[in-house]
Scaffold this motif. Structure first.
Motif, short mmCIF file in Angstrom:
data_model
loop_
_atom_site.label_atom_id
_atom_site.label_comp_id
_atom_site.label_asym_id
_atom_site.label_seq_id
_atom_site.Cartn_x
_atom_site.Cartn_y
_atom_site.Cartn_z
N THR A 29 -0.65 3.94 -2.43
CA THR A 29 -0.72 4.83 -1.28
C THR A 29 -1.22 4.10 -0.05
OG1 THR A 29 -1.14 6.72 -2.73
CG2 THR A 29 -1.70 6.98 -0.40
N GLY A 30 -2.28 3.32 -0.22
CA GLY A 30 -2.81 2.55 0.90
C GLY A 30 -1.80 1.56 1.45
N ALA A 31 -1.06 0.90 0.54
CA ALA A 31 -0.05 -0.05 0.99
C ALA A 31 1.06 0.66 1.74
CB ALA A 31 0.53 -0.81 -0.20
N ALA A 32 1.47 1.85 1.25
CA ALA A 32 2.53 2.61 1.92
C ALA A 32 2.10 3.05 3.31
CB ALA A 32 2.91 3.82 1.07
N VAL A 33 0.87 3.55 3.43
CA VAL A 33 0.37 3.97 4.74
C VAL A 33 0.32 2.79 5.70
CG1 VAL A 33 -1.65 4.84 5.97
CG2 VAL A 33 -0.93 5.93 3.82
N GLY A 34 -0.16 1.67 5.23
CA GLY A 34 -0.22 0.48 6.08
C GLY A 34 1.17 0.02 6.51
N THR A 35 2.13 0.08 5.60
CA THR A 35 3.50 -0.32 5.95
C THR A 35 4.09 0.60 6.99
OG1 THR A 35 3.81 -1.22 3.71
CG2 THR A 35 5.78 -0.79 5.01
N VAL A 36 3.85 1.90 6.86
CA VAL A 36 4.36 2.87 7.84
C VAL A 36 3.77 2.57 9.22
CG1 VAL A 36 4.31 5.28 8.54
CG2 VAL A 36 4.85 4.69 6.18
N LEU A 37 2.50 2.27 9.27
CA LEU A 37 1.86 1.95 10.56
C LEU A 37 2.46 0.69 11.17
CD1 LEU A 37 -1.89 2.72 9.71
CD2 LEU A 37 -0.31 4.10 11.08
N VAL A 38 2.76 -0.29 10.32
CA VAL A 38 3.37 -1.53 10.83
C VAL A 38 4.76 -1.24 11.37
CG1 VAL A 38 4.26 -3.78 10.15
CG2 VAL A 38 2.02 -3.06 9.35
N VAL A 39 5.55 -0.41 10.66
CA VAL A 39 6.90 -0.08 11.12
C VAL A 39 6.83 0.64 12.46
CG1 VAL A 39 8.93 1.35 10.63
CG2 VAL A 39 7.89 -0.02 8.81
N ILE A 40 5.89 1.57 12.61
CA ILE A 40 5.74 2.29 13.89
C ILE A 40 5.38 1.30 15.00
CG2 ILE A 40 4.34 3.98 15.13
CD1 ILE A 40 4.08 5.50 12.46
N ALA A 41 4.47 0.36 14.68
CA ALA A 41 4.08 -0.63 15.69
C ALA A 41 5.27 -1.53 16.05
CB ALA A 41 2.92 -1.46 15.16
N ALA A 42 6.11 -1.86 15.05
CA ALA A 42 7.26 -2.74 15.31
C ALA A 42 8.24 -2.11 16.28
CB ALA A 42 7.96 -3.08 14.00
N ALA A 43 8.35 -0.78 16.24
CA ALA A 43 9.27 -0.09 17.15
C ALA A 43 8.77 -0.07 18.58
CB ALA A 43 9.51 1.33 16.66
N ALA A 44 7.47 -0.31 18.75
CA ALA A 44 6.89 -0.19 20.09
C ALA A 44 6.61 -1.54 20.75
CB ALA A 44 5.58 0.61 20.01
N ARG A 50 7.29 -9.23 16.53
CA ARG A 50 7.74 -8.69 15.26
C ARG A 50 7.53 -9.63 14.07
NH1 ARG A 50 13.14 -5.22 17.03
NH2 ARG A 50 11.96 -3.64 18.21
N PRO A 51 7.66 -10.96 14.23
CA PRO A 51 7.32 -11.82 13.09
C PRO A 51 5.88 -11.65 12.61
CG PRO A 51 8.58 -13.05 14.70
CD PRO A 51 8.26 -11.74 15.33
N ALA A 52 4.95 -11.43 13.55
CA ALA A 52 3.57 -11.22 13.16
C ALA A 52 3.42 -9.91 12.39
CB ALA A 52 2.66 -11.21 14.39
N LEU A 53 4.16 -8.88 12.81
CA LEU A 53 4.10 -7.62 12.08
C LEU A 53 4.74 -7.75 10.69
CD1 LEU A 53 4.99 -5.15 14.98
CD2 LEU A 53 2.74 -5.57 13.97
N LEU A 54 5.80 -8.55 10.59
CA LEU A 54 6.39 -8.80 9.28
C LEU A 54 5.40 -9.51 8.37
CD1 LEU A 54 8.71 -8.85 7.28
CD2 LEU A 54 9.57 -10.92 8.41
N ALA A 55 4.69 -10.47 8.95
CA ALA A 55 3.66 -11.17 8.16
C ALA A 55 2.59 -10.18 7.70
CB ALA A 55 3.04 -12.29 8.99
N GLY A 56 2.21 -9.24 8.57
CA GLY A 56 1.23 -8.24 8.17
C GLY A 56 1.74 -7.36 7.04
N THR A 57 3.03 -7.01 7.09
CA THR A 57 3.61 -6.22 6.01
C THR A 57 3.60 -6.99 4.70
OG1 THR A 57 5.07 -5.14 7.60
CG2 THR A 57 5.68 -4.97 5.29
N LEU A 58 3.88 -8.30 4.76
CA LEU A 58 3.86 -9.12 3.56
C LEU A 58 2.44 -9.25 2.99
CD1 LEU A 58 6.38 -11.93 4.60
CD2 LEU A 58 6.75 -10.06 2.97
N VAL A 59 1.45 -9.30 3.89
CA VAL A 59 0.05 -9.31 3.41
C VAL A 59 -0.23 -8.04 2.61
CG1 VAL A 59 -2.36 -9.18 4.12
CG2 VAL A 59 -0.83 -10.83 5.21
#
Length: 483
Positions: A29-44, A50-59
């Motif tokens: 659940t925590g990973a899913a919430v974090g991924t959703v936040l990263v996706v929202i940030a990527a759109a903005a 975006r590579p940094a946000l992808l790296a955050g998703t991979l973390v």
């Protein structure tokens, strides 16, 4: 579109996430919430971030996977049956270790009473005949807890990090079969190597060959093993990445001698690496070097540039992806620290030694030994409270015999099925290489002050090293070569 210019960053991101699971567990659940936040940030944000946000998703992905793996490793069925005895079916998954009072064998439970499951255990058997690796055993076993912390060693924690939570004790056992599959092939390869690499040798010479080739130093006396530790040569008795490199180089050299195309040699190198890794087991240094070697050959076959840092990161990813606890393992830390020091420090040290009256091979050995010794010293102190001081001269003297010993052992193994007397002759010759390495360990390991084991002695060594290093640096800076 995200352009992957530096894939190292993404591999490192996954490794950071996997390692983070040792500090705190992340739920799905925590990973899913974090991924959703990263996706929202990527759109903005713009494309540059975006590579940094992808790296955050991979973390986050690595953190979640590492947490799931640690939860699986921490799970135990047998903990609820401590002090219970049942008829069991067990498979041995590693070579036995002999102690003063019993044999201790890494094993996996397949059946305990009426329960059928798979769980890693440490199996204790009476001294005497040991079951071969890969044997299926039937025995009446009693579940016990591992030994508590004593004399600076916490066996319970050490085993838990390998997914082992209990010790099974059996007074009698019988072999009822062997395991199959890929692990069974590895068992057969190890058995064939152990029979053939040291045919006709015994004592310390046999133990040296088995230690260097298979990582099994049980035939060596405790005194000789202590000499290897004190001299800084103990890494020779634990299968290292250097062995994998030599195996791959041998396969390429054999293909060249036979006049075969280079691509066949690279395929042979991949096969040789895979066979050797299966035979010696999943040790951190072996997996790291095996991943790098296979990827290097594949890169050549695909006409792609090889990137050693990328391959090193993928080796760490494979190990941590299977068991994030490996981050806390001394073998993992020493292996990756040593290789990183070779990448970073050896070229600089080689430049410093350039121009001195040293043969090229000796200068290279000194540079590698110095770099590895400096970087691994803090790890050795933290993990074992001991640092060898003579590791540079000891390794420089021992280095010329390591490759010949490994190649002669493998030549004996290849010759044995065809002409055993020739294999015995090769093993006899190899015995002299083994005796030479043992002599190096005895020579340097027996010298006064070969190893630092007290805090005061360590402070004194650090003070002398700092003063000597500062003086040498000033002399080198003022010399004509530095300008």
């Amino acid at each position: 579109m995200i352009r992957v210019r530096h894939p190292h960053v993404f591999v490192a991101a996954v490794c950071v996430g996997l390692a983070s699971a040792n500090a705190a567990r992340l739920s799905l659940t925590g990973a899913a919430v974090g991924t959703v936040l990263v996706v929202i940030a990527a759109a903005a944000v713009d494309d540059g971030l975006r590579p940094a946000l992808l790296a955050g998703t991979l973390v986050l992905a690595g953190w979640w996977w590492g947490s799931a793996r640690l939860d699986a490793l921490d799970r135990s069925v047998l903990l609820a049956y401590v002090d219970t005895a049942e008829r069991s079916l067990i498979v041995t998954i590693g070579p036995p270790r002999t102690t003063r009072f019993e044999l201790r064998v890494p094993a996996q439970v397949r059946r305990f009473g009426r329960l059928r499951f798979r769980e890693s255990v440490l199996l204790e058997l009476p001294l005497g005949r040991a079951p071969p690796q890969g044997s299926l055993l039937e025995a009446t076993t009693t579940v016990r807890l591992p030994h508590p912390a004593k004399d600076g060693f916490d066996e319970r924690t050490w085993l838990r990090r390998q997914g082992v939570h209990v010790v099974l004790h059996a007074d009698r056992w019988r072999v009822v079969g062997r395991r199959g599959g890929l692990a069974g092939i590895g068992d057969a390869l190890r058995s064939a190597l152990s029979r053939s690499i040291a045919r006709g040798l015994d004592g310390s010479r046999r133990g040296m060959v088995e230690g260097v080739v298979l990582g099994d130093e049980q035939a060596l006396s405790e005194g000789l093993r202590n000499r290897f530790r004190a001299s800084g040569l103990y890494h020779l008795l634990a299968v290292s990445g250097q062995n994998v490199v030599l195996v791959a180089a041998g396969a390429l050299a054999l293909a060249w001698l036979l006049g075969l195309p280079r691509w066949i040699g690279q395929l042979g190198a991949i096969g040789a690496i895979a066979s050797y890794v299966l035979a010696v087991g999943a040790q951190p240094s072996v997996i790291r070097a095996g991943v790098a070697g296979v990827l290097g050959s594949l890169a050549w076959l695909a006409a792609r540039a090889a990137d050693r840092w990328y391959f090193l990161g993928l080796g760490a990813l494979v190990l941590l992806g299977w068991n994030p606890y490996d981050l806390l393992n001394a073998g993992f830390q020493l292996s990756f620290a040593a290789v990183s020091s070779i990448f970073l420090l050896v070229p600089r040290l080689a430049a410093v030694l350039d121009g001195y009256p040293l043969p090229a091979k000796l200068a290279a050995a000194v540079a590698v030994s110095t770099a590895c010794g400096l970087v691994t010293a803090p790890i050795l102190w933290i993990q074992f409270h001991a640092i060898p001081l003579l590791t540079v001269p000891a390794n420089a003297l021992a280095e010329p015999a390591v490759a010949p010993l490994l190649y002669l052992a493998l030549a004996a193994a290849l010759t044995d099925p065809l002409f055993p007397p020739a294999a015995s002759a090769i093993a006899w010759l190899n015995g002299w290489c083994a005796a030479y390495l043992a002599g190096c360990a005895r020579l340097f390991g027996s010298l006064p002050g070969a190893q630092v084991r007290s805090g005061r002695a360590l402070l004194a060594v650090l003070l002398v090293a700092t003063v000597g290093g500062a003086y040498a640096w000033r002399r080198w800076q003022s010399s004509p070569r530095s300008t």
